[in-house]
Design a protein around this motif. Structure first.
Motif, PDB file in Angstrom:
ATOM      1  N   GLU A 336       0.804  -1.212   0.000  1.00  0.00           N
ATOM      2  CA  GLU A 336       0.000   0.000   0.000  1.00  0.00           C
ATOM      3  C   GLU A 336       0.844   1.273   0.000  1.00  0.00           C
ATOM      4  OE1 GLU A 336      -3.171   0.432  -0.671  1.00  0.00           O
ATOM      5  OE2 GLU A 336      -3.115  -1.750  -0.999  1.00  0.00           O
ATOM      6  N   ARG A 337       1.867   1.243   0.808  1.00  0.00           N
ATOM      7  CA  ARG A 337       2.731   2.437   0.928  1.00  0.00           C
ATOM      8  C   ARG A 337       3.423   2.728  -0.409  1.00  0.00           C
ATOM      9  NH1 ARG A 337       5.315   6.495   2.653  1.00  0.00           N
ATOM     10  NH2 ARG A 337       7.587   6.523   2.833  1.00  0.00           N
ATOM     11  N   GLN A 338       3.947   1.675  -1.008  1.00  0.00           N
ATOM     12  CA  GLN A 338       4.633   1.865  -2.297  1.00  0.00           C
ATOM     13  C   GLN A 338       3.664   2.402  -3.344  1.00  0.00           C
ATOM     14  OE1 GLN A 338       5.966  -2.186  -2.435  1.00  0.00           O
ATOM     15  NE2 GLN A 338       8.121  -1.601  -2.152  1.00  0.00           N
ATOM     16  N   LYS A 339       2.433   1.843  -3.318  1.00  0.00           N
ATOM     17  CA  LYS A 339       1.426   2.302  -4.267  1.00  0.00           C
ATOM     18  C   LYS A 339       1.142   3.791  -4.073  1.00  0.00           C
ATOM     19  CE  LYS A 339      -1.085  -1.994  -5.026  1.00  0.00           C
ATOM     20  NZ  LYS A 339      -2.215  -2.784  -4.556  1.00  0.00           N
ATOM     21  N   GLN A 340       1.080   4.153  -2.780  1.00  0.00           N
ATOM     22  CA  GLN A 340       0.766   5.538  -2.474  1.00  0.00           C
ATOM     23  C   GLN A 340       1.866   6.469  -2.974  1.00  0.00           C
ATOM     24  OE1 GLN A 340      -0.010   6.264   1.719  1.00  0.00           O
ATOM     25  NE2 GLN A 340      -0.178   8.465   1.285  1.00  0.00           N
ATOM     26  N   LEU A 341       3.119   6.042  -2.744  1.00  0.00           N
ATOM     27  CA  LEU A 341       4.261   6.853  -3.192  1.00  0.00           C
ATOM     28  C   LEU A 341       4.241   7.012  -4.711  1.00  0.00           C
ATOM     29  CD1 LEU A 341       7.109   5.440  -0.919  1.00  0.00           C
ATOM     30  CD2 LEU A 341       6.219   7.784  -0.903  1.00  0.00           C
ATOM     31  N   LEU A 342       3.916   5.915  -5.370  1.00  0.00           N
ATOM     32  CA  LEU A 342       3.896   5.975  -6.836  1.00  0.00           C
ATOM     33  C   LEU A 342       2.752   6.847  -7.339  1.00  0.00           C
ATOM     34  CD1 LEU A 342       4.915   2.398  -7.969  1.00  0.00           C
ATOM     35  CD2 LEU A 342       6.089   4.535  -8.455  1.00  0.00           C
ATOM     36  N   GLN A 343       1.653   6.753  -6.595  1.00  0.00           N
ATOM     37  CA  GLN A 343       0.503   7.581  -6.941  1.00  0.00           C
ATOM     38  C   GLN A 343       0.902   9.059  -6.900  1.00  0.00           C
ATOM     39  OE1 GLN A 343      -2.915   5.707  -6.000  1.00  0.00           O
ATOM     40  NE2 GLN A 343      -3.659   6.864  -7.762  1.00  0.00           N
ATOM     41  N   GLU A 344       1.574   9.375  -5.823  1.00  0.00           N
ATOM     42  CA  GLU A 344       2.019  10.769  -5.677  1.00  0.00           C
ATOM     43  C   GLU A 344       2.982  11.150  -6.790  1.00  0.00           C
ATOM     44  OE1 GLU A 344       3.558  11.638  -1.726  1.00  0.00           O
ATOM     45  OE2 GLU A 344       1.839  10.563  -0.857  1.00  0.00           O
ATOM     46  N   LEU A 345       3.877  10.246  -7.069  1.00  0.00           N
ATOM     47  CA  LEU A 345       4.837  10.505  -8.148  1.00  0.00           C
ATOM     48  C   LEU A 345       4.107  10.683  -9.474  1.00  0.00           C
ATOM     49  CD1 LEU A 345       7.791  10.639  -9.174  1.00  0.00           C
ATOM     50  CD2 LEU A 345       7.711   8.160  -9.445  1.00  0.00           C
ATOM     51  N   GLY A 346       3.130   9.815  -9.684  1.00  0.00           N
ATOM     52  CA  GLY A 346       2.372   9.880 -10.936  1.00  0.00           C
ATOM     53  C   GLY A 346       1.650  11.202 -11.077  1.00  0.00           C
ATOM     54  N   GLU A 347       1.038  11.652  -9.978  1.00  0.00           N
ATOM     55  CA  GLU A 347       0.331  12.940 -10.028  1.00  0.00           C
ATOM     56  C   GLU A 347       1.303  14.072 -10.323  1.00  0.00           C
ATOM     57  OE1 GLU A 347      -1.789  13.039  -6.300  1.00  0.00           O
ATOM     58  OE2 GLU A 347      -3.079  11.393  -7.019  1.00  0.00           O
ATOM     59  N   SER A 348       2.464  13.960  -9.709  1.00  0.00           N
ATOM     60  CA  SER A 348       3.478  14.994  -9.913  1.00  0.00           C
ATOM     61  C   SER A 348       3.940  15.017 -11.377  1.00  0.00           C
ATOM     62  CB  SER A 348       4.658  14.725  -8.982  1.00  0.00           C
ATOM     63  OG  SER A 348       5.842  15.254  -9.506  1.00  0.00           O
ATOM     64  N   LEU A 349       4.101  13.811 -11.950  1.00  0.00           N
ATOM     65  CA  LEU A 349       4.556  13.746 -13.352  1.00  0.00           C
ATOM     66  C   LEU A 349       3.471  14.255 -14.314  1.00  0.00           C
ATOM     67  CD1 LEU A 349       6.386  10.283 -13.436  1.00  0.00           C
ATOM     68  CD2 LEU A 349       7.422  12.547 -13.372  1.00  0.00           C
TER      69      LEU A 349
END
Ligand SMILES: [Zn+2]
Ligand SMILES: [Zn+2]
Length: 377
Positions: A336-349
């Motif tokens: 879950e944590r990794q998914k969340q981090l990637l989600q944030e990264l994705g939004e940023s990108l």
């Protein structure tokens, strides 16, 4: 050039029988064989002389001609108008065919056949092929019969001159207007027959055996290379020379490396955080692990060349390189944590800086847009 006496070349007396001549020939041919004297022109010349002397003196007709006329018997035009051979009525084709056939490469009389060449496929690992290896192989083959020393005749007897063709190996058949030379049906063209065959080999002069050979494979060989082992093929019939053994190299597929000439290739997976930020990974080479620096912003497909970590070909030349192809790996089984981090990264990108972060995506999307714009115009 004055030629030496055939009997002197073989070191036998004028009354030597076929067996003595063959023995002398075998000994001298071994001694002067080009394979044993590489680059020695003198030995090669000797070898030719010995072979020629043997061929003449073991052929009844030619030996008789030599005894009578010396070397002149085999020089073109040296026969004094056809006298001496076959009588005045014989046509020239016959005389030249029979007397000169072998010398001029015609080889009408078939000697006992040289042994067949053998082929053996040797599977090697990449490491063995690169470093070289010595392997024992077992091959079923025909070997010279020990009991009769390959002659095929029972101990105490020897092959007799064929009475059908009188040793010529050829008989003349009339076909209408023409006279045709054919291999003698009695002796199959050998010129000799075995009345009393050796009981161990039934007259073949060879027996089936499995032999074990130690084969040295030089470093750097690759699939398709072959190594010739002179004289290790099947034994010849009735004492004729042996064939050769060809060891054909086949390199097994390697789990990591692929070889192309002297270069090695391998694929190296890199997680995309490292691909983006850079870092250091360990990559395999044939000599062990080495560190490879991955620069920041490395894309899939990027090749890193590690000089001198490839292969040195058996044919020489420089040692090749190892080429590592980077493959950026998409992460799987995220928590879950990794998914969340990637989600944030994705939004940023996907945000205002996205075009700068993903230039390829941007130019691709621009290209797609232009494509549809052009279609609808
Ligand atoms: Zn015959
Ligand atoms: Zn035998």
């Amino acid at each position: 050039m004055a030629k030496s006496d055939y009997y002197e070349i073989l070191g036998v007396s004028k009354s030597a029988d076929e067996r003595e001549i063959k023995k002398a020939y075998k000994r001298l041919a071994m001694k002067f064989h080009p394979d044993r004297n590489p680059g020695n022109a003198e030995a090669e010349e000797k070898f030719k002389e010995v072979k020629e002397a043997y061929e003449i003196l073991t052929d009844e007709q030619k030996r008789a001609a030599y005894d009578q006329y010396g070397h002149a018997a085999f020089e073109q035009g040296g026969m004094g108008g056809g006298g001496g051979f076959g009588g005045g009525g014989a046509d020239f084709g016959d005389i030249f065919g029979d007397v000169f056939g072998d010398i001029f490469g015609g080889g009408r009389r078939q000697r006992a056949a040289r042994g067949a060449d053998l082929r053996y496929t040797m599977e090697l690992t990449l490491e063995e092929a690169v470093r070289g290896v010595t392997k024992e192989i077992r091959i079923p083959t025909l070997q010279e019969c020990e009991k009769c020393e390959g002659s095929g005749a029972k101990a105490g007897s020897k092959p007799q001159t064929c009475s059908t063709c009188h040793g010529a190996g050829q008989v003349q058949m009339r076909q209408g207007f023409f006279a045709v030379q054919q291999p003698c049906p009695t002796c199959q063209g050998r010129g000799t027959v075995i009345k009393d065959p050796c009981d161990a080999c039934h007259g073949h002069g060879r027996v089936e055996k499995t032999k074990t050979l130690s084969v040295k494979i030089p470093a750097g060989v690759d699939t398709g290379d072959r190594i010739r082992l002179s004289g290790e093929g099947e034994a010849g019939e009735q004492g004729a020379p042996s064939g050769d053994l060809y060891v054909q190299v086949s390199v097994k597929k390697h789990a990591i490396f692929e070889r192309e000439d002297s270069n090695l290739f391998c694929e190296v997976p890199v997680n995309f955080a490292m691909a983006a930020l850079g870092g250091e990974i360990e990559v395999p080479t044939l000599d062990g692990r080495v560190k490879l620096k991955i620069p920041a912003e490395t894309q899939t497909g990027k090749l890193f060349r590690m000089r001198g970590k490839g292969v040195k070909s058996v044919r020489g030349g420089a040692v090749g390189d190892l080429l590592c192809r980077v493959v950026v790996e998409t992460p799987v089984k995220l928590n879950e944590r990794q998914k969340q981090l990637l989600q944030e990264l994705g939004e940023s990108l996907g945000g205002p800086s996205g075009d700068t972060n993903s230039p390829r995506s941007k130019s691709f999307l621009d290209g797609v847009k232009k494509f549809f714009d052009d279609l609808t115009r």
